[in-house]
Design an enzyme around this catalytic site. Structure first.
Site: not given
Ligand code: TRP
Ligand code: ZN
Length: 877
Positions: A303, A325
């Site tokens: 994150e 991602e």
């Protein structure tokens, strides 16, 4: 079934308007929350053209008021449907739009948008949650600066958080207070976050290389205070790593993480205010397992890395999801390798890809890393987009080298800073920074399916050379019957029969250049020749797992044993061991009975065991048998009981043959290892637990040992492993330990999840009946995704023997739960139904039972879009 509309990449159109600043005011109430928004738009049409209508997404909203430039828009200028509001006539220099919506966060069981979790309010906006709060262009290419004010009861919600920096606060006369936050970085709506509650905070700091002092805060509900130390340290390591590896610093004054109990995924990278599933951030030193500590570190880092790859440079549209991602998973993998063990990290990446992504790529859900269409984007948070996406990035890294790749990423971030980008933009930056053409890599983004890399070798004793014939083939996937050849980087070496890697000189080269090189296969077939090879060598292929492909080389057992014993590439050694044990399992499957262990295998295992203290974690990975799912993948048809039986046979045979070893290793390696560094202690324990598992497989004495370990250990990883082995081996014997465990730890949801999972995945007894009982247990809660995953997810994905009962009762049970869940949380329902879509892999009875359940779900009225998409694709196969 009624078919919802698909969205296509080829239909992308830029936004009609720009948004200049958005201000949000949340008035939080116990039952109702009012959200006031105000934003300015200007048309963004090419010169000379009129701007199109402005689309404000909004779903299931109660609209209290909308004003355009201070007055209600005429009915003729506003169209309202289930997707949102369309406003026409917004040409000219600029317009102010004000919207008030009324929300009921308590009733929001889908956990998208604003919802309640425990005593707090929180939001989840990726991918399309913002439209569940208000009318707004909820698309990632519309970016603006946000100012957020939160008004709430001061006693119940003393802590009020949003993205950015805190710029003001005050109290109201009615017992409420307010806080205002301003985020100076333009962002898309999916990165918005807001949290309110009575929260404890763990504070620390990080000083960047340029000397800025960043406040780090991890917020939890008070009962979880004291469980955040590991996350804070992981965050500090991640920040330092990104500074050193990529030269990237954090860009706000504070970095906040909030832990919540009810969360659809692992964690969310909202700008400056990450929200985490409690399971991915909390780690109590007394109760966290070795795996928990690794997970927390990896997710915190992931994150954090999104702050640049995802937030500072975001996505043009959701088809580009892998742009953030895949790249962020790759960066997370680099971080884990460099702060832990590079060898183990790579082995686990490969194992994970094969276990989760390869099956996805060969089934009805197969899709490219960049899909061309979707019904519901939340179904595309997949192993393909994340993990195969990371492998595609890794191949780019392999081609450019570390320095070139780093320069390329830096150019990409500079060039697109503060804006929304595409996968081509990323590739273009890598090309421009290094002068290396990379257009051939586009196929990896566009083509689904796992390529099979077929390699054959031929030794020529007369000319003392070795020919390798490389070829590739990608099986058809739904909607893509014809496949193109892909550029496949094959890192390879050649081993002589004595176990030495040979210097490699290719035909036409003057001198050898090292013992390892990367050959990129571009065409369908390619032959390469190595010179000065006196004897037939054993090729060491796909070293470090250089491409996400399935390797087909006809190794003999002796060759695999040689690679396992002598190669210096940990992935190749590990894979050789997997193939040796897989081969033994397949022998048992094909010929029935209980064949003895091949001597080649036992000798190779003996050699690995002899060095166990040098690298216990590697030995544990290497001697763990392939999973039932992985074995199933190798078969034309999944023979549920036979695969289970053959694997059990091998477990038993390995357990008995090496009984003395397992006993010694278990005694030596399990336990808490006071004073030993954490990673070393965890590595020892991992091997100790494999040894215990083999002892249990060998018979009663092993079960006794597990029972003793359960009672005597003071280490949670030891305790849970013992409990799982007991539950798996003997339902009766496990009953008491399961009861005492719950009595002792039943107030800790993270441990309750593990306790549920152990029972849902156990092989012993009547698994379906046990799961049905667990669902009536007070600890179970259909509204909490972690509980659902621990019981229903674990049962359907990790307990094939009971889920695939031949009478179909397991299938019917899960199908019923899927339908119940769909009304509560469609995203979780859509994930839970996935195992049923693999019906084509099973025998006729099971295939019929599974597809019957899919049809039953499909025939239900009012299916969510999420669930509909998966069921429809599952039935189409
Ligand atoms: N972007 C998140 C990540 O780090 C994924 C995510 C979090 C997500 N919550 C979600 C995706 C809810 C879909 C729905 O990978
Ligand atoms: Zn992510």
């Amino acid at each position: 079934m009624t078919a919802p509309n698909a969205v296509f990449l080829k239909d992308y159109a830029p936004p009609s308007h720009r948004v200049h600043h958005l201000s949000l005011t949340f008035e939080l109430g116990e039952n109702e929350t009012r959200l006031h928004t105000c934003f300015r738009v200007t048309p963004d049409a090419p010169a000379g053209r009129q701007a199109g209508p402005l689309c404000l997404h909004g779903r299931g909203l109660q609209l209290e008021r909308i004003l355009v430039d201070g007055s209600a828009p005429p009915a003729t200028a506003m169209n309202h449907d289930e997707h949102g509001l369309t406003l026409t006539g917004l040409d000219g220099p600029g317009h102010t739009i004000e919207v008030t919506t009324v929300l009921r966060p308590r009733d929001n069981t889908a956990l998208q948008g604003l919802y309640r979790s425990g005593g707090l309010f929180c939001t989840q906006c990726e991918p399309e949650g913002f439209r569940h709060m208000t009318y707004f262009p909820d698309r990632p290419d519309v970016m603006t600066r946000y100012t957020t004010t939160i008004i709430a009861d001061s006693r119940r919600y003393p802590v009020l958080l949003a993205n950015g920096n805190r710029t003001g606060a005050g109290t109201l006369e009615d017992g409420r207070h307010w806080v205002t936050w301003h985020d100076p970085h333009p962002k898309p709506s999916y990165l918005f976050a807001m949290v309110a509650g009575d929260l404890s905070v763990h504070q620390d700091t990080h000083v960047t290389p340029s000397g800025r002092r960043i406040g780090l805060q991890v917020y939890t509900e008070p009962r979880n205070a004291g469980r955040t130390g590991h996350a804070v340290e992981a965050l500090q390591r991640a920040m330092r790593w990104d500074e050193e590896a990529y030269g990237l610093e954090y860009d706000l004054d504070c970095y906040m993480i909030v832990a919540v109990d009810d969360f659809n995924m692992g964690a969310m990278e909202n700008k400056g205010l990450n929200i985490f599933n409690a399971a991915c951030v909390l780690a109590d030193p007394r109760t966290a397992t070795d795996d928990d500590l690794e997970t927390v570190e990896a997710v915190v880092a992931h994150e954090y890395f999104h702050n640049w790859t995802g937030n500072r440079v975001t996505l043009r549209d959701w088809f580009q999801l892998s742009l953030k991602e895949g790249l962020t998973v790759f960066r997370e993998q680099q971080f884990c390798a460099e702060t832990g063990s590079p060898a183990l990290t790579r082995i686990r990446d490969a194992r994970n890809l094969r276990a989760l992504q390869f099956p996805e790529d060969s089934g009805p859900m197969a899709h490219p890393v960049r899909p061309g269409s979707y019904l519901d984007v939340s179904n595309f948070y997949t192993a393909t987009v994340y993990d195969k996406g990371a492998e595609v990035i890794r191949m780019l890294h392999t081609r450019l080298g570390d320095a070139g790749f780093r320069a390329g990423v830096q150019l990409y971030l500079r060039r697109h800073d503060g804006r929304a980008a595409t996968c081509e933009d990323f590739r273009g930056a890598l090309e421009d920074a290094t002068g290396t053409p990379l257009t051939d890599m586009a196929t990896w983004y566009e083509q689904a399916g796992t390529p099979v890399l077929r390699v054959r070798g031929r030794h020529d004793p007369v000319r003392r050379c070795y020919h390798l014939l490389l070829s590739q083939f990608t099986p058809a996937t739904p909607g893509q019957s014809r496949k193109q050849p892909l550029p496949i980087p094959v890192r390879l070496g050649l081993m002589d029969p004595g176990g030495q890697l040979l210097p490699l000189r290719m035909d036409g080269e003057a001198a050898p250049a090292g013992c390892e090189r990367v050959i990129t296969l571009h065409a369908e077939h390619q032959q390469i020749t190595f010179m000065d090879i006196a004897e037939p060598p054993v090729p060491s292929l796909l070293r470090r797992f250089s491409a996400p492909v399935a390797l087909d080389f006809p190794y003999t057992r002796e060759q695999l044993a040689l690679l396992l014993g002598s190669d210096d590439d940990p992935f190749v050694r590990w894979d050789a061991a997997q193939q040796l044990t897989l081969d033994a399992i397949i022998q048992a499957l094909d010929h029935g009975g209980t064949p003895p262990l091949p001597t080649t295998l036992t000798q190779a295992v003996e050699r690995v065991l002899a060095g166990y203290r040098d690298d216990p974690a590697f030995v544990a990975e290497t001697l763990a048998l392939p999973s039932e799912d992985y074995i199933a993948e190798q078969r034309a048809c999944v023979e549920v009981e036979a695969i289970h039986g053959a694997r059990e046979h091998l477990r038993h045979a390995m357990g008995s043959h090496f009984a003395a070893w397992w006993c010694d290793i278990h005694t030596d390696c399990a336990g808490s290892h006071a004073g030993v560094p954490r990673q070393r202690a965890a590595a020892l324990r991992r091997l100790g637990h494999l040894a215990l598992a083999y002892r249990v497989a060998a018979g009663a004495a092993g079960v006794e040992a597990a029972l003793r370990q359960y009672h005597e250990t003071d280490n949670m990883t030891d305790r849970l492993v013992a409990l799982a082995l007991l539950a798996d081996a003997d339902e009766e014997l496990a009953r008491q330990p399961l009861l005492t465990f719950y009595r002792r730890w039943g107030d800790d949801p993270l441990l309750v999840d593990k306790w549920l999972r152990i029972q849902a995945t156990a092989q012993a007894g009547d698994g379906l009946h046990r799961v049905q009982r667990l669902m009536r247990h007070p600890a179970f809660d259909m509204g909490n995704p972690n509980r659902v995953r621990s019981v229903l997810g674990a049962f359907s994905q990790e307990n094939p023997l009971h889920f695939h009962r031949v009478d179909g009762a397991g299938h019917a049970f899960v199908a019923e739960r899927v339908m119940e869940l769909d009304a509560l949380n469609p995203l979780i329902a859509a994930r839970l139904v996935l195992p049923l879509t693999r019906w084509d892999r099973f025998d006729a009875d099971r295939a019929a039972s599974m597809s019957r359940q899919l049809e039953r779900i499909g025939n239900r009225p009012k299916l969510s879009k999420e669930l509909h998409e998966i069921v429809a694709k599952g039935l189409a196969a």
